[in-house]
Scaffold this motif. Structure first.
Motif, PDB file in Angstrom:
ATOM      1  N   LEU A  22       0.790  -1.179   0.078  1.00  0.00           N
ATOM      2  CA  LEU A  22      -0.137  -0.142   0.128  1.00  0.00           C
ATOM      3  C   LEU A  22       0.838   1.243   0.039  1.00  0.00           C
ATOM      4  O   LEU A  22       0.359   2.225  -0.406  1.00  0.00           O
ATOM      5  N   SER A  23       1.939   1.292   0.585  1.00  0.00           N
ATOM      6  CA  SER A  23       2.772   2.439   0.687  1.00  0.00           C
ATOM      7  C   SER A  23       3.833   2.635  -0.722  1.00  0.00           C
ATOM      8  O   SER A  23       4.038   3.796  -1.114  1.00  0.00           O
ATOM      9  N   ILE A  34     -11.385   8.759  -4.853  1.00  0.00           N
ATOM     10  CA  ILE A  34     -12.325   8.756  -3.660  1.00  0.00           C
ATOM     11  C   ILE A  34     -11.857  10.188  -3.113  1.00  0.00           C
ATOM     12  O   ILE A  34     -10.920  10.718  -2.438  1.00  0.00           O
ATOM     13  N   HIS A  35     -12.957  11.028  -2.568  1.00  0.00           N
ATOM     14  CA  HIS A  35     -13.023  12.429  -2.281  1.00  0.00           C
ATOM     15  C   HIS A  35     -13.275  12.398  -0.773  1.00  0.00           C
ATOM     16  O   HIS A  35     -14.447  12.449  -0.590  1.00  0.00           O
ATOM     17  N   LEU A  36     -12.438  12.379   0.118  1.00  0.00           N
ATOM     18  CA  LEU A  36     -12.842  12.505   1.741  1.00  0.00           C
ATOM     19  C   LEU A  36     -12.220  13.862   2.233  1.00  0.00           C
ATOM     20  O   LEU A  36     -12.119  14.554   1.604  1.00  0.00           O
ATOM     21  N   ASP A  41      -5.688  10.739   4.605  1.00  0.00           N
ATOM     22  CA  ASP A  41      -4.628  10.018   4.319  1.00  0.00           C
ATOM     23  C   ASP A  41      -3.766   9.580   5.578  1.00  0.00           C
ATOM     24  O   ASP A  41      -3.284   8.647   5.892  1.00  0.00           O
ATOM     25  N   LYS A  42      -3.738  10.972   6.253  1.00  0.00           N
ATOM     26  CA  LYS A  42      -3.263  10.544   7.826  1.00  0.00           C
ATOM     27  C   LYS A  42      -3.811   9.743   8.585  1.00  0.00           C
ATOM     28  O   LYS A  42      -3.290   8.935   9.404  1.00  0.00           O
ATOM     29  N   VAL A  43      -5.083   9.836   8.564  1.00  0.00           N
ATOM     30  CA  VAL A  43      -5.789   8.831   9.568  1.00  0.00           C
ATOM     31  C   VAL A  43      -5.569   7.209   8.963  1.00  0.00           C
ATOM     32  O   VAL A  43      -5.434   6.204   9.956  1.00  0.00           O
ATOM     33  N   VAL A  44      -5.436   7.199   7.436  1.00  0.00           N
ATOM     34  CA  VAL A  44      -5.258   5.958   7.046  1.00  0.00           C
ATOM     35  C   VAL A  44      -3.906   5.145   7.370  1.00  0.00           C
ATOM     36  O   VAL A  44      -3.571   4.129   7.753  1.00  0.00           O
ATOM     37  N   HIS A  45      -2.791   6.399   7.505  1.00  0.00           N
ATOM     38  CA  HIS A  45      -1.459   5.892   7.711  1.00  0.00           C
ATOM     39  C   HIS A  45      -1.548   5.544   9.280  1.00  0.00           C
ATOM     40  O   HIS A  45      -0.868   4.349   9.694  1.00  0.00           O
ATOM     41  N   LEU A 105       4.822  11.098  10.864  1.00  0.00           N
ATOM     42  CA  LEU A 105       4.222  11.253  12.165  1.00  0.00           C
ATOM     43  C   LEU A 105       3.001  10.500  12.584  1.00  0.00           C
ATOM     44  O   LEU A 105       2.670  10.183  13.454  1.00  0.00           O
ATOM     45  N   ALA A 106       2.215  10.462  11.551  1.00  0.00           N
ATOM     46  CA  ALA A 106       0.753   9.717  11.461  1.00  0.00           C
ATOM     47  C   ALA A 106       1.272   8.214  11.801  1.00  0.00           C
ATOM     48  O   ALA A 106       0.397   7.521  12.663  1.00  0.00           O
ATOM     49  N   ASN A 107       2.233   7.679  11.227  1.00  0.00           N
ATOM     50  CA  ASN A 107       2.692   6.224  11.190  1.00  0.00           C
ATOM     51  C   ASN A 107       2.994   5.993  12.702  1.00  0.00           C
ATOM     52  O   ASN A 107       2.513   5.181  13.316  1.00  0.00           O
ATOM     53  N   SER A 108       3.787   6.965  13.210  1.00  0.00           N
ATOM     54  CA  SER A 108       4.083   6.964  14.692  1.00  0.00           C
ATOM     55  C   SER A 108       3.307   6.750  15.757  1.00  0.00           C
ATOM     56  O   SER A 108       3.275   6.279  16.673  1.00  0.00           O
ATOM     57  N   CYS A 109       2.163   7.848  15.388  1.00  0.00           N
ATOM     58  CA  CYS A 109       1.150   7.991  16.340  1.00  0.00           C
ATOM     59  C   CYS A 109       0.363   6.849  16.468  1.00  0.00           C
ATOM     60  O   CYS A 109      -0.132   6.472  17.368  1.00  0.00           O
ATOM     61  N   GLY A 110       0.262   6.266  14.977  1.00  0.00           N
ATOM     62  CA  GLY A 110      -0.719   5.051  15.130  1.00  0.00           C
ATOM     63  C   GLY A 110      -0.123   3.902  15.822  1.00  0.00           C
ATOM     64  O   GLY A 110      -0.572   2.977  16.383  1.00  0.00           O
ATOM     65  N   ALA A 111       1.212   3.625  15.534  1.00  0.00           N
ATOM     66  CA  ALA A 111       2.004   2.849  16.306  1.00  0.00           C
ATOM     67  C   ALA A 111       1.937   3.003  17.787  1.00  0.00           C
ATOM     68  O   ALA A 111       1.960   1.939  18.525  1.00  0.00           O
TER      69      ALA A 111
END
Length: 142
Positions: A22-23, A34-36, A41-45, A105-111
């Motif tokens: 996906l990355s 898709i228009h969100l 995309d940060k939420v998805v990450h 940053l989004a990846n790290s916060c999700g982790a």
């Protein structure tokens, strides 16, 4: 179920591979169509790396390694490093994709959120459902 006994971290490796695809794919889910909302995309990450860490915590707990602070920090650092590597590879390899610090940053916060969720919820779920049919299905993986 024997497959997971032979190679116990298969679920985690599969999530790593899905995240890599996906990355690094140019437009794997046709996201341009898709228009969100702004920043979706940060939420998805964040959700991808939350899922990665929760599945990894599940594998660690299921195999009886336990959640020591050292293991949890090491697992968090592995997930964050993977997120950084994916962002660097996006900037270096793929056409139409670019590396973004806010994605990292989004990846790290999700982790981090996944680590907190996995380390707190999984032991409680295993204790709660011990002796039930659900636990026997999970216990077959051991």
């Amino acid at each position: 179920m024997r497959f997971f006994k032979i190679w116990p971290f298969v679920p985690t490796v599969l999530v790593f591979l899905v995240i890599a695809y996906l990355s690094l794919a140019e437009d794997p889910v046709h996201a341009e169509e898709i228009h969100l909302f702004e920043g979706a995309d940060k939420v998805v990450h964040g959700c991808m790396y939350l899922g990665l860490v929760v599945v990894g915590c599940y594998d660690l707990y299921r195999l009886g390694f336990g959640f020591t602070p050292g293991r949890l920090v090491a697992w968090l650092l592995v997930a964050i490093a993977w997120g950084g590597l994916m962002e660097l590879l996006q900037g270096a390899m793929t056409a139409g994709r670019s590396a973004d610090w806010f994605d990292f940053l989004a990846n790290s916060c999700g982790a981090l959120l996944g680590l907190l969720l996995g380390a707190w919820c999984l032991p409680r779920l295993f204790r709660r459902y011990r002796g039930t049919r659900l636990f026997h299905v999970v216990d077959d993986f051991r």
